[in-house]
Scaffold this motif. Structure first.
Motif, PDB file in Angstrom:
ATOM      1  N   MET B 207      -5.267  21.700   1.868  1.00 46.59           N
ATOM      2  CA  MET B 207      -5.602  20.624   0.935  1.00 46.59           C
ATOM      3  C   MET B 207      -6.573  19.623   1.562  1.00 46.59           C
ATOM      4  O   MET B 207      -7.378  19.007   0.883  1.00 46.59           O
ATOM      5  CB  MET B 207      -4.339  19.907   0.459  1.00 46.59           C
ATOM      6  N   THR B 249      -1.839  15.134   3.872  1.00 47.27           N
ATOM      7  CA  THR B 249      -0.929  14.239   4.570  1.00 47.27           C
ATOM      8  C   THR B 249      -1.195  12.764   4.261  1.00 47.27           C
ATOM      9  O   THR B 249      -0.262  11.985   4.063  1.00 47.27           O
ATOM     10  CB  THR B 249      -1.035  14.474   6.092  1.00 47.27           C
ATOM     11  N   VAL B 250      -2.469  12.392   4.230  1.00 42.88           N
ATOM     12  CA  VAL B 250      -2.814  10.984   3.975  1.00 42.88           C
ATOM     13  C   VAL B 250      -2.269  10.537   2.620  1.00 42.88           C
ATOM     14  O   VAL B 250      -1.737   9.431   2.483  1.00 42.88           O
ATOM     15  CB  VAL B 250      -4.348  10.787   3.973  1.00 42.88           C
ATOM     16  N   GLU B 252       0.240  11.858   0.949  1.00 43.44           N
ATOM     17  CA  GLU B 252       1.694  11.825   0.976  1.00 43.44           C
ATOM     18  C   GLU B 252       2.173  10.515   1.619  1.00 43.44           C
ATOM     19  O   GLU B 252       3.097   9.871   1.132  1.00 43.44           O
ATOM     20  CB  GLU B 252       2.195  13.033   1.781  1.00 43.44           C
ATOM     21  N   LEU B 253       1.500  10.143   2.702  1.00 42.58           N
ATOM     22  CA  LEU B 253       1.849   8.907   3.401  1.00 42.58           C
ATOM     23  C   LEU B 253       1.604   7.699   2.496  1.00 42.58           C
ATOM     24  O   LEU B 253       2.442   6.803   2.386  1.00 42.58           O
ATOM     25  CB  LEU B 253       1.006   8.793   4.685  1.00 42.58           C
ATOM     26  N   MET B 256       4.387   7.502   0.091  1.00 43.01           N
ATOM     27  CA  MET B 256       5.641   7.085   0.718  1.00 43.01           C
ATOM     28  C   MET B 256       5.655   5.580   0.943  1.00 43.01           C
ATOM     29  O   MET B 256       6.695   4.942   0.926  1.00 43.01           O
ATOM     30  CB  MET B 256       5.834   7.786   2.074  1.00 43.01           C
ATOM     31  N   LEU B 257       4.466   5.019   1.175  1.00 45.15           N
ATOM     32  CA  LEU B 257       4.367   3.589   1.433  1.00 45.15           C
ATOM     33  C   LEU B 257       4.156   2.805   0.144  1.00 45.15           C
ATOM     34  O   LEU B 257       4.008   1.586   0.163  1.00 45.15           O
ATOM     35  CB  LEU B 257       3.211   3.311   2.405  1.00 45.15           C
ATOM     36  N   MET B 259       1.540   2.725  -1.785  1.00 48.41           N
ATOM     37  CA  MET B 259       0.235   2.048  -1.801  1.00 48.41           C
ATOM     38  C   MET B 259      -0.593   2.493  -3.012  1.00 48.41           C
ATOM     39  O   MET B 259      -0.267   3.453  -3.693  1.00 48.41           O
ATOM     40  CB  MET B 259      -0.510   2.330  -0.493  1.00 48.41           C
ATOM     41  N   VAL B 266      -7.836   8.050   5.439  1.00 49.50           N
ATOM     42  CA  VAL B 266      -7.080   7.307   6.441  1.00 49.50           C
ATOM     43  C   VAL B 266      -7.671   5.916   6.619  1.00 49.50           C
ATOM     44  O   VAL B 266      -6.948   4.935   6.777  1.00 49.50           O
ATOM     45  CB  VAL B 266      -7.133   8.001   7.825  1.00 49.50           C
ATOM     46  N   GLU B 267      -9.019   5.849   6.608  1.00 45.88           N
ATOM     47  CA  GLU B 267      -9.688   4.576   6.834  1.00 45.88           C
ATOM     48  C   GLU B 267      -9.265   3.555   5.770  1.00 45.88           C
ATOM     49  O   GLU B 267      -8.913   2.419   6.086  1.00 45.88           O
ATOM     50  CB  GLU B 267     -11.214   4.755   6.823  1.00 45.88           C
ATOM     51  N   LEU B 269      -6.615   3.688   3.986  1.00 46.76           N
ATOM     52  CA  LEU B 269      -5.185   3.410   4.150  1.00 46.76           C
ATOM     53  C   LEU B 269      -4.965   2.364   5.236  1.00 46.76           C
ATOM     54  O   LEU B 269      -4.219   1.404   5.059  1.00 46.76           O
ATOM     55  CB  LEU B 269      -4.448   4.707   4.477  1.00 46.76           C
ATOM     56  N   ALA B 270      -5.667   2.524   6.367  1.00 49.42           N
ATOM     57  CA  ALA B 270      -5.513   1.589   7.486  1.00 49.42           C
ATOM     58  C   ALA B 270      -5.906   0.168   7.051  1.00 49.42           C
ATOM     59  O   ALA B 270      -5.251  -0.806   7.412  1.00 49.42           O
ATOM     60  CB  ALA B 270      -6.360   2.048   8.668  1.00 49.42           C
ATOM     61  N   GLU B 271      -6.976   0.087   6.256  1.00 50.13           N
ATOM     62  CA  GLU B 271      -7.430  -1.226   5.807  1.00 50.13           C
ATOM     63  C   GLU B 271      -6.405  -1.941   4.939  1.00 50.13           C
ATOM     64  O   GLU B 271      -6.370  -3.164   4.888  1.00 50.13           O
ATOM     65  CB  GLU B 271      -8.734  -1.091   5.014  1.00 50.13           C
ATOM     66  N   ASN B 272      -5.596  -1.164   4.242  1.00 51.21           N
ATOM     67  CA  ASN B 272      -4.660  -1.754   3.287  1.00 51.21           C
ATOM     68  C   ASN B 272      -3.261  -1.990   3.839  1.00 51.21           C
ATOM     69  O   ASN B 272      -2.348  -2.295   3.088  1.00 51.21           O
ATOM     70  CB  ASN B 272      -4.602  -0.893   2.038  1.00 51.21           C
ATOM     71  N   ILE B 273      -3.098  -1.774   5.142  1.00 56.53           N
ATOM     72  CA  ILE B 273      -1.783  -2.012   5.735  1.00 56.53           C
ATOM     73  C   ILE B 273      -1.571  -3.510   5.944  1.00 56.53           C
ATOM     74  O   ILE B 273      -2.453  -4.181   6.431  1.00 56.53           O
ATOM     75  CB  ILE B 273      -1.645  -1.238   7.069  1.00 56.53           C
TER      76      ILE B 273
END
Lengths: 285, 273
Positions: B207, B249-250, B252-253, B256-257, B259, B266-267, B269-273
């Protein structure tokens, strides 16, 4: 049940132009029922090692003991060894050959000289272990099965020999996502039910992280790391020097740490990473 | 008009019983319709046996429709007078690198395609060198093909297709048998070829690879059950599981969070943590 490997060396085509040292002093032992992942780049010696463990190749020097018994000595009867140690090759479904699934699975135990009743019991049990319905598949041609089912049928053929140690070479390669998940579940289930030692070789670090209790890392014919997956995948730079990667989930964790310098996580599974991120969000709010 | 036009394509594989009498045929493709614009990047996903590879073989006329049609640049694969034009326009790269190398020496292998097209020798030399440089294998041009690693062999197979100067390349699980380093390299080459204007059809079980495409076609039991952008597809978790697929995976993560569903990398996602 135990495996003890002492200073194993193997040289392909000795004294020939193509002379290659495939194993260069490999030592390790396994005494506990567990799942052990073997990783290493193509050509690092992983498959050669597996082939030694069930006596398909004799080492140039060194010894292997299975349950305390040396299998590398002169004129050793290897039938017993192969009964104890099942080896599932890469793409084992290419080796299916019988007219029906039941006959194919029965081939091993038949050759061991088991009687009819015992063979039938073994075939049923092995098919159940790999998650195939005996009544549905027993009389089918193995070639009518789907890719993932074919592979499970082939593994059942090895399990029917009731080995106490099972070795698999790239068991997940080339499966679709559903079959892939099934195979991960199968390996865990077989390990628990048989309470056995399972060794498997894989390039998929995600699978290795998820399945393994312990990892052996091979490089140029040697075992260069032997530890738990958490400890091994912390050493990403060393792995990268050997052409190996960390699980995709650890890669993601690293990218997050690049962005948030104080974020630390060393996850093997997505759940572990999600928990670490939630924790991080809480403390940084 | 679109570059690839597939309309109501049905493909049956004949089956015979032990006495040689014809049986009910196996329907591998059951009314498939879609089109692909020139220069785009389309991924095809689905479980084993869903018809992906059969579809791939229909695109360059290796298999001909039982009914319906496949049109490449306005030419029907069922029209015999066009079949060579079609095959020189659509390159194919298959899963197992060992099954598609024809010569023992790397550069001979890459030259095989253009040779068969009747290209003159000087031009062949030029194309082979270019193609090998394209896949970063020029240094191995006089090596024995069987001594290469799986990933290297696969790059040679891609060079073989590139040397035909196709306008489209169909990749059928090109990375399935490769290690992670080989996979990353091959995926990089596929993306670059697409950027240079080659239309890409990529069949894959990964995927993460499908996410790179402009569009993802989802197959099941010989039919197309979804044709969406990666963002649309992976926002629909239920559908993804019904199709026997999994989330990258990104994604799914991200879920799970809890978001934002717009997050696709990933980039982000990292920005939105």
């Amino acid at each position: 049940m135990s495996i003890e490997v002492k200073d194993l060396k193997y040289i392909y085509s000795p004294d020939m132009p193509g002379e290659t040292t495939a194993l260069d002093g490999v030592s390790f032992d396994v005494t506990e029922p567990s799942v052990i992942g073997i990783i290493g780049q193509t050509g690092s010696g992983k498959s050669t090692l597996l082939q030694h463990l069930n006596g398909l190749i004799k080492p140039t020097s060194g010894e292997i003991y299975i349950d305390g018994e040396c299998i590398t000595g002169e004129k050793k009867n290897l039938t017993d060894v192969r009964r104890k140690i099942g080896l599932v090759f890469q793409y084992p479904e290419y080796q299916l050959f019988e007219e029906t699934v039941a006959k194919d699975v029965a081939f091993g135990p038949k050759n061991l000289g088991a009687d009819e009743e015992d063979i039938d019991r073994r075939v049923r049990h092995a098919l159940e272990l790999v998650g195939l319905d005996y009544d549905e598949v027993a009389e089918m041609s193995p070639f009518e099965l789907s890719g993932g089912m074919k592979r499970r049928a082939a593994i059942a053929g090895v399990l029917a020999m009731e080995p106490s140690i099972l070795m698999l070479d790239e068991p997940m390669a080339g499966l679709d996502p559903q079959a892939h998940r099934d195979m991960l579940g199968l390996i865990k289930r077989v390990q628990q039910e048989m309470n056995s030692i399972i060794l498997f070789v894989s390039h998929n670090m995600g699978d290795v992280a998820e399945l393994s209790d312990r990892l052996l890392v091979m490089n140029k014919g040697r075992i260069v790391m032997d530890d738990g997956p958490h400890e091994i995948f912390k050493r990403r730079d060393e792995l990268s020097d050997m052409g190996l990667s960390v699980p995709p989930i650890a890669e993601i964790a690293q990218k997050i740490s690049d962005k948030h310098k104080d974020f630390e996580s060393n996850p093997l599974t997505i759940g572990e990473l999600a928990d670490d991120i939630k924790e991080y969000r809480k403390t940084n709010r | 008009m679109a570059y690839i036009n597939v309309e109501d394509l049905v493909l049956d594989f004949s089956k015979y019983d032990d006495d040689g009498k014809p049986m009910e045929p196996n329907r591998a493709l059951d009314g498939v319709s879609f089109s692909v614009e020139k220069g785009s990047f389309v991924a095809v996903v689905g479980m084993n046996g869903s018809g992906k590879s059969t579809l791939a073989k229909c695109l360059n006329g290796l298999l001909l429709p039982t009914s319906g049609s496949v049109e490449i640049n306005g030419m029907k694969t069922s029209d015999e007078s066009h079949i060579w034009d079609i095959r020189s326009n659509i390159g194919m790269v298959f899963q197992n690198p060992d099954n598609q190398l024809v010569s023992s020496i790397v550069e001979d292998d890459v030259a095989f395609g253009p040779e068969n097209l009747g290209v003159d020798p000087e031009e062949i030399r030029k194309r082979v060198d270019e193609a090998l440089k394209r896949v970063d294998m020029y240094d191995c041009k006089d090596k024995a093909a069987h001594m290469l690693s799986g990933g290297q062999k696969q790059r040679i197979a891609i060079a073989g297709a590139v040397a035909m100067r196709p306008s489209c390349i169909v990749f059928d699980e090109p990375t399935a048998m490769l290690d992670p380093a080989g996979r990353a390299k091959v995926m990089g080459i596929i993306k670059d070829l697409n950027k240079e204007g080659i239309t890409v059809v990529l069949i894959t079980h990964f995927m993460e690879e499908a996410m790179e495409a402009d569009r993802i076609i989802v197959m099941q039991n010989g039919r197309i059950i979804g044709d969406r952008t990666p963002a649309e597809l992976f926002a629909d978790t239920e559908f993804v599981h019904e199709a026997g697929l999994e989330l990258p995976t990104v994604i799914e993560l991200r879920d799970m969070l809890g978001m934002d569903k717009k997050i696709m990398s990933v980039e982000e996602l990292a920005e939105n943590i």
